[in-house]
Design a protein around this motif. Structure first.
Motif, PDB file in Angstrom:
ATOM      1  N   PRO A   5     -19.970  -2.252   5.824  1.00 43.88           N
ATOM      2  CA  PRO A   5     -21.429  -2.060   5.763  1.00 43.88           C
ATOM      3  C   PRO A   5     -22.173  -2.678   6.947  1.00 43.88           C
ATOM      4  CG  PRO A   5     -20.591  -3.049   3.722  1.00 43.88           C
ATOM      5  CD  PRO A   5     -19.471  -3.066   4.702  1.00 43.88           C
ATOM      6  N   ARG A  65     -10.194   9.289   3.770  1.00 46.37           N
ATOM      7  CA  ARG A  65     -11.392   9.305   4.617  1.00 46.37           C
ATOM      8  C   ARG A  65     -11.007   9.025   6.062  1.00 46.37           C
ATOM      9  NH1 ARG A  65     -17.194   7.418   3.472  1.00 46.37           N
ATOM     10  NH2 ARG A  65     -18.045   7.057   5.535  1.00 46.37           N
ATOM     11  N   HIS A  66     -10.161   8.033   6.284  1.00 46.01           N
ATOM     12  CA  HIS A  66      -9.686   7.749   7.651  1.00 46.01           C
ATOM     13  C   HIS A  66      -9.078   8.998   8.278  1.00 46.01           C
ATOM     14  CE1 HIS A  66      -7.323   6.158  10.978  1.00 46.01           C
ATOM     15  NE2 HIS A  66      -6.261   6.709  10.430  1.00 46.01           N
ATOM     16  N   LEU A  82     -10.544  -6.584   3.151  1.00 45.31           N
ATOM     17  CA  LEU A  82      -9.675  -5.405   3.168  1.00 45.31           C
ATOM     18  C   LEU A  82      -8.205  -5.819   3.203  1.00 45.31           C
ATOM     19  CD1 LEU A  82     -11.695  -3.089   5.571  1.00 45.31           C
ATOM     20  CD2 LEU A  82     -11.268  -2.710   3.126  1.00 45.31           C
ATOM     21  N   ALA A 141     -15.822   2.144   1.310  1.00 44.57           N
ATOM     22  CA  ALA A 141     -15.057   0.933   0.995  1.00 44.57           C
ATOM     23  C   ALA A 141     -15.903  -0.077   0.233  1.00 44.57           C
ATOM     24  CB  ALA A 141     -14.499   0.317   2.275  1.00 44.57           C
ATOM     25  N   PHE A 142     -17.140  -0.307   0.718  1.00 44.41           N
ATOM     26  CA  PHE A 142     -18.012  -1.294   0.090  1.00 44.41           C
ATOM     27  C   PHE A 142     -19.372  -0.664  -0.168  1.00 44.41           C
ATOM     28  CE2 PHE A 142     -14.889  -3.647   2.631  1.00 44.41           C
ATOM     29  CZ  PHE A 142     -14.344  -4.459   1.649  1.00 44.41           C
ATOM     30  N   ILE A 159      -9.845   5.990   0.475  1.00 47.58           N
ATOM     31  CA  ILE A 159     -10.278   5.347   1.722  1.00 47.58           C
ATOM     32  C   ILE A 159      -9.351   5.772   2.866  1.00 47.58           C
ATOM     33  CG2 ILE A 159     -10.738   3.121   2.830  1.00 47.58           C
ATOM     34  CD1 ILE A 159     -12.621   3.779   0.470  1.00 47.58           C
ATOM     35  N   ILE A 160      -8.074   5.900   2.562  1.00 46.38           N
ATOM     36  CA  ILE A 160      -7.114   6.341   3.580  1.00 46.38           C
ATOM     37  C   ILE A 160      -7.343   7.821   3.904  1.00 46.38           C
ATOM     38  CG2 ILE A 160      -4.648   6.707   4.033  1.00 46.38           C
ATOM     39  CD1 ILE A 160      -4.160   4.110   2.348  1.00 46.38           C
ATOM     40  N   TYR A 188     -15.618  -8.699   5.785  1.00 46.68           N
ATOM     41  CA  TYR A 188     -15.164  -7.449   5.167  1.00 46.68           C
ATOM     42  C   TYR A 188     -13.741  -7.108   5.575  1.00 46.68           C
ATOM     43  CZ  TYR A 188     -19.763  -6.671   3.257  1.00 46.68           C
ATOM     44  OH  TYR A 188     -20.919  -6.802   2.531  1.00 46.68           O
ATOM     45  N   ARG A 190       0.808  -1.216   0.000  1.00 46.16           N
ATOM     46  CA  ARG A 190       0.000   0.000   0.000  1.00 46.16           C
ATOM     47  C   ARG A 190       0.847   1.274   0.000  1.00 46.16           C
ATOM     48  NH1 ARG A 190       0.159   2.991   4.259  1.00 46.16           N
ATOM     49  NH2 ARG A 190       0.645   2.077   6.277  1.00 46.16           N
ATOM     50  N   SER A 220      -7.317  -6.683  -0.132  1.00 47.56           N
ATOM     51  CA  SER A 220      -7.166  -5.477  -0.956  1.00 47.56           C
ATOM     52  C   SER A 220      -5.844  -4.772  -0.690  1.00 47.56           C
ATOM     53  CB  SER A 220      -8.297  -4.488  -0.654  1.00 47.56           C
ATOM     54  OG  SER A 220      -9.520  -5.027  -1.050  1.00 47.56           O
ATOM     55  N   GLY A 221      -5.124  -5.222   0.322  1.00 47.58           N
ATOM     56  CA  GLY A 221      -3.812  -4.635   0.560  1.00 47.58           C
ATOM     57  C   GLY A 221      -3.785  -3.469   1.523  1.00 47.58           C
ATOM     58  N   PHE A 222      -4.856  -3.263   2.321  1.00 47.89           N
ATOM     59  CA  PHE A 222      -4.808  -2.136   3.264  1.00 47.89           C
ATOM     60  C   PHE A 222      -3.846  -2.397   4.423  1.00 47.89           C
ATOM     61  CE2 PHE A 222      -8.599  -0.811   1.014  1.00 47.89           C
ATOM     62  CZ  PHE A 222      -8.389   0.552   0.942  1.00 47.89           C
ATOM     63  N   PHE A 239      -5.687   1.929   9.619  1.00 45.99           N
ATOM     64  CA  PHE A 239      -6.714   2.814   9.087  1.00 45.99           C
ATOM     65  C   PHE A 239      -8.069   2.346   9.594  1.00 45.99           C
ATOM     66  CE2 PHE A 239      -3.542   2.591   5.527  1.00 45.99           C
ATOM     67  CZ  PHE A 239      -2.931   3.797   5.840  1.00 45.99           C
ATOM     68  N   GLU A 240      -8.857   3.282  10.089  1.00 47.75           N
ATOM     69  CA  GLU A 240     -10.235   2.901  10.430  1.00 47.75           C
ATOM     70  C   GLU A 240     -11.065   2.946   9.161  1.00 47.75           C
ATOM     71  OE1 GLU A 240     -12.088   4.682  13.836  1.00 47.75           O
ATOM     72  OE2 GLU A 240     -13.777   3.299  13.688  1.00 47.75           O
ATOM     73  N   ILE A 241     -11.654   1.831   8.811  1.00 53.74           N
ATOM     74  CA  ILE A 241     -12.437   1.723   7.576  1.00 53.74           C
ATOM     75  C   ILE A 241     -13.817   1.205   7.935  1.00 53.74           C
ATOM     76  CG2 ILE A 241     -12.586   0.627   5.297  1.00 53.74           C
ATOM     77  CD1 ILE A 241      -9.514   0.438   5.331  1.00 53.74           C
ATOM     78  N   GLU A 242     -14.849   1.941   7.521  1.00 54.29           N
ATOM     79  CA  GLU A 242     -16.219   1.556   7.831  1.00 54.29           C
ATOM     80  C   GLU A 242     -16.669   0.443   6.897  1.00 54.29           C
ATOM     81  OE1 GLU A 242     -19.015   4.944   8.590  1.00 54.29           O
ATOM     82  OE2 GLU A 242     -17.286   6.087   7.899  1.00 54.29           O
ATOM     83  N   GLN A 269      -7.326   3.279  -3.088  1.00 51.85           N
ATOM     84  CA  GLN A 269      -6.896   3.182  -1.684  1.00 51.85           C
ATOM     85  C   GLN A 269      -6.707   4.562  -1.064  1.00 51.85           C
ATOM     86  OE1 GLN A 269      -3.449   0.701  -1.074  1.00 51.85           O
ATOM     87  NE2 GLN A 269      -4.639  -1.190  -1.282  1.00 51.85           N
ATOM     88  N   LEU A 322     -20.757  12.936   6.035  1.00 45.01           N
ATOM     89  CA  LEU A 322     -19.333  12.601   5.927  1.00 45.01           C
ATOM     90  C   LEU A 322     -18.961  12.159   4.519  1.00 45.01           C
ATOM     91  CD1 LEU A 322     -16.538  12.085   7.184  1.00 45.01           C
ATOM     92  CD2 LEU A 322     -17.308   9.765   7.664  1.00 45.01           C
ATOM     93  N   LEU A 377     -10.126  -2.161  -4.916  1.00 39.67           N
ATOM     94  CA  LEU A 377      -9.519  -1.475  -3.756  1.00 39.67           C
ATOM     95  C   LEU A 377      -8.005  -1.671  -3.699  1.00 39.67           C
ATOM     96  CD1 LEU A 377     -12.128  -2.238  -0.923  1.00 39.67           C
ATOM     97  CD2 LEU A 377     -11.529   0.027  -1.808  1.00 39.67           C
ATOM     98  N   ARG A 378      -7.462  -2.526  -4.563  1.00 43.74           N
ATOM     99  CA  ARG A 378      -5.997  -2.635  -4.622  1.00 43.74           C
ATOM    100  C   ARG A 378      -5.367  -1.481  -5.385  1.00 43.74           C
ATOM    101  NH1 ARG A 378      -4.918  -9.106  -5.856  1.00 43.74           N
ATOM    102  NH2 ARG A 378      -5.843  -9.815  -3.884  1.00 43.74           N
TER     103      ARG A 378
END
Lengths: 602, 602
Positions: free
Chosen positions: B172, A150-151, B210, A560-561, A147-148, B206, A49, B213-215, B167-170, A144, A542, A138-139
């Protein structure tokens, strides 16, 4: 069978190695971006990443390792140990382009089939396919990054509110259904068959109860749910940065919100925002820009032509004015040559989707003047309209008339933005933030034949309007405010009613009998009998905030999803059918399709 | 009509004013804790979330203000402006006890009816009443402290994981139902009538996606849902601190978790925890303590008596051993005088709820020896049992036999804790943390007549056990770990399977056909074909963590708006009935009560 990392431990991320690491023995892990076989040499671009690192295999490489490298394919997962060395041919495009890893140990941790699309930045693969394989989408580094990002934005939000004395308090997701506003998602109860929980459209009632409990300052990054027909920028579940404060005025709430925006822009984007933001009343925003979320990065203001035309005999304008609406227009300054008659015809069709019956126009090119309506006006009326719009040679005048002011505003507000986009009139040098204040408390619902709350039934009227609540509800303004960024509503809030008597007057104005109000909001009404402090707050959307800050086209890019417009998740196929047994336990049954249709028709 | 704060602005919280503020003019806001009318003098204790401040009214007070003060009742909401001055009679119990506010302006912002219970610390009001009026219950300072403590714990968690590159990722909340484990809450879809979303029991799938996905490092403070029959410490919705990491071993995951615990104890409670925590295999935990979450703050270890009794003719012990179980016991050292025969009889009844058929015992008081079983044993058997248990005068031996080892462990594990509580054997000087590792991968379900996953179907077996997956599944251990605090499971996790072939073997061992596996977990199985990194993680039960850290009796104490055992919320009355129209839109109907019963019986 895949290999294991046993005895190995990652020491570095791929993207963080530099020339200063030359000579070090490191272990990196990641996905094969590509493998290049040059016969005696093999290069593998390894991706994690943080970036890409080149792995090198050559004559000196152990044969078994070299053979493994030879068999590598895209998206294989590998761990590699080796020595960092200088590259013979450097790649200035890559942060790690000065170095490569001379590999001494290589493990294939997982193989990969050929993915349905290549993992590269700025892919033009169709969104449906990307969402079906969202875990591959998401790779992609640019995906990415969102999403990062957003964090980071959310982390700044939490730090900011914590620093300012707010407590994050979790409110329930399984709540009582209180239909008013959008449609609730329902959750059947197994313990009480025939009864249902609802998923919250917002934590509104609970955050007000927390104020009543004396927590004084609350915030929550809260998941919310609305079962609506989805537009491009809506999701069935979405996230709010929600906050509420006691013993405050609207100014206090707005100051806290501005402080957050200032900090998050600085910390995430390095941009200094000027505070306080400009403020504009809803009346002014509508009159000047035809929108309650005006984009002030360009002009094209609306002009009111009603006075100029008050005695006109021209049927279209006269009908609009006599019907209680009006006539307003925009002057597209100096662009007459660029907006052809044909283009105006297209705009006329386009604007009908906003309710307008048509578009009246005057083109003032150097070569001559043409107009769709001047011939129907008295000369002094046509002249007055030109004067009000400041018409000069080179301009195009675009006019909408309707017996509903809402249609005039919606149409011209949309037209204004469309023209600005089309002729590149928008100053994109910096974000444009403003507050729109003093919203109407009610709007009239033609379908329901009653006034409905513009925000929600707990919004406090302006004190100076209190005596008009019964006599002239349409003219009552609310202590409500929306934050607008570049013509998008970022969030909004209000001061709430804390007086039980005033709340009852509000319910009455909304056409709710005391019994109906008690059934829906009983626990809140009861709560207010025990001393509610004055309070107010706000919620930021948000998803939209992140989308706008990170310059994305869709909120799906910052989730993310995400779900698609039909509300389904293409990856998992949700929603799906479930076992009969599960439904029986809940005491519900699926209606046959026909029954269903019949019920809907009733 | 209530008054407004117009022209006033709070300058200070009640509880933060001190003698150093004497002479300052301040404005405070809050609730009337009590009003004391001494004729010429009136005192009001004003409460906000920071504490209590005394407001004083006297001869010098404006008459209208004085009269207002006279009319104040408990829980009225007021704003007061005045000058801070020294108190004539100080109150050393109160942080603000040296001062009072000589009031010059007083506004009654809201009145209050007499609340159903008084707002004081450590109330002994019944919980049902407290929960019905939760908004009033939450006014109590000790109740507020728990919610504020929860905020602090969660803030430390987020800071810690952010600092460590997570990373905090929401993920669903509306997801696909994948029945395995507890019962899902279902959400009917309006867009696809007859189809359902489920609410997540955890973000497990999920977060694994992630990683794919490489997070690399994910965390989330995640709301989870289980439709189970509730026990005292369960809620239909609960919160996890959930995290997952790629390219790691179990040690890496445990180190991160320990770092969090160390930080949160230090920051929130000022307690230094020693790391790394002690580790114990599941086998050892069960054998020595009869529990997979042993409390190590006291002894009372289990002893295995099976070998001593392998040839016994005593029916009860023989049956247990021959049936494949065993005989184990505890020596309650030196407490024979304190555990009467009568008490033992009561324990014998009590222990039956854990499946034991009874409790065999020997009391060795100085006055004499009595035993429920020694008379049935050969003398050398009785002696061997005494020796193994280290029996001396003053001891009580308590023994359980069963043909199911699980029953022996569960019963003695519970008995051990009960005795420790009863005889105050627990060292409460510091928290006792440990890891239990190497859990069995499967447990056998008698109801389903098959092996089920002890954690979940994605848990990775120990590499050394891989070849026993088909031949001897019961003996396979998982790379799984639980964190235990004072005998409570705080959280747990595992290294996950990242090899599609191994995952298929796992599904097969669980009795899932490839088709069934594909129907339930298809999108995850598909995902793993495209290169899954080795990964693992963990989830902490936040509610329980907060409850234990803040020394509460129930998780309801650390949830702002909890539900009760029937899953309902007493305050709002949720779940409730909903409009027929809403159900028709969803394409579902409520089964008549009778139908319902019939279906359940089938």
């Amino acid at each position: 069978m895949a290999e294991f990392m046993t005895g190995m431990k990652r020491t570095n991320y791929c993207g963080e190695l530099r020339a200063s690491d030359i000579g070090k023995t490191v272990t990196v892990c990641g996905w094969v971006q590509r493998q290049r076989d040059l016969g005696q040499l093999i290069f593998i671009d390894l991706r994690d990443r943080t970036g890409i690192l080149q792995l090198a295999f050559n004559d000196a490489t152990d044969r078994a390792i070299f053979d493994k490298a030879f068999s590598m394919r895209s998206e294989y997962v590998v761990a590699a140990t080796g020595v960092v060395r200088e590259r013979s041919s450097k790649n200035p495009e890559l942060p790690t382009g000065d170095i490569e890893l001379e590999v001494t140990d290589l493990r294939v941790l997982a193989k990969s089939e050929t993915p349905p699309f290549e993992i590269v930045e700025k892919s033009n693969v169709k969104e449906d396919l990307r969402l079906k394989y969202r875990y591959l989408d998401l790779r992609r580094p640019d995906v990415q990054d969102k999403i990062i990002g957003r964090h980071k934005i959310v982390k700044v939000a939490r730090d900011y509110f914590d620093d300012n004395g707010f407590f994050e308090i979790e409110t329930p997701i399984l709540i009582k259904s209180t239909p008013e506003g959008a449609r609730d998602y329902l959750v059947p109860s197994r313990m009480f068959p025939g009864s249902f929980f609802a998923l919250p459209q917002s934590p509104q009632l609970y955050k007000q109860l927390l104020m009543l409990s004396g927590f004084d300052r609350y915030m929550q990054v809260a998941r919310c749910f609305r079962d609506e027909d989805l537009r491009a920028d809506r999701q069935p579940e979405f996230t709010q940065i929600d906050f509420e404060m006691s013993f405050v005025s609207a100014d206090d709430v707005m100051e806290i919100a501005e402080g957050f925006m200032k900090l998050v822009y600085k910390k995430v984007l390095g941009i200094d925002l000027e505070t306080p933001f400009r403020r504009m009343t809803w009346d002014e925003a509508m009159t000047r820009f035809g929108s309650d979320k005006p984009d002030l990065r360009f002009g094209l203001e609306l002009a009111d032509l009603t006075a100029d035309l008050k005695s006109t005999e021209f049927r279209v304008f006269k009908g609009a004015i006599d019907g209680g609406g009006g006539v307003r227009g925009i002057n597209l300054k100096g662009l007459a040559e660029k907006l052809s008659r044909k283009e105006i015809d297209k705009l006329t069709e386009w604007i009908k989707s906003y309710g307008a019956k048509g578009l009246a126009w005057t083109r003032l090119t150097a070569g001559g003047e043409t107009s769709s309506y001047e011939k129907f006006l008295a000369p002094e009326e046509a002249a007055a309209v030109r004067k009000t719009l400041g018409a000069e040679t080179g301009d195009v005048l675009l006019i909408v008339a309707s017996d509903e002011n809402k249609v005039v505003f919606d149409s011209l507000g949309a037209l204004r933005c469309e023209l600005a986009r089309r002729f590149d009139l928008i100053d994109k040098s910096k974000p444009c933030l403003l507050w729109v204040t003093d919203f109407p408390l009610f709007e009239y619902s033609k379908e329901e034949n009653r006034f409905v709350a513009m925000h929600h039934p707990f919004t406090c009227p302006r004190l100076e309007d209190l005596d008009k609540l019964e006599s002239d509800p349409g003219s009552v303004k609310a202590i409500a405010y929306d934050m607008v960024l570049n013509g998008n509503e970022l969030g909004g809030g209000s001061i709430r009613i804390n007086d039980p008597e005033l709340q009852q007057r509000m319910f009455k104005a909304l056409g709710l009998t005391p019994e109906e109000a008690q059934k829906r909001f009983g626990f809140l009404i009861d709560a207010f009998r025990y001393g509610a402090p004055p309070h107010g707050g706000m919620a930021f959307g948000l998803d939209r905030l992140v989308m706008l800050m990170l310059d994305c086209d869709s909120i799906r890019d910052v989730i993310a999803f995400p779900k698609v417009a039909s509300s389904s998740e293409l990856m998992s196929g949700a929603p799906t059918d479930v076992d009969e047994v599960q439904l029986a336990e809940l005491g519900i049954a699926i209606l046959p399709k026909d029954d269903n249709r019949t019920k809907e028709k009733q």
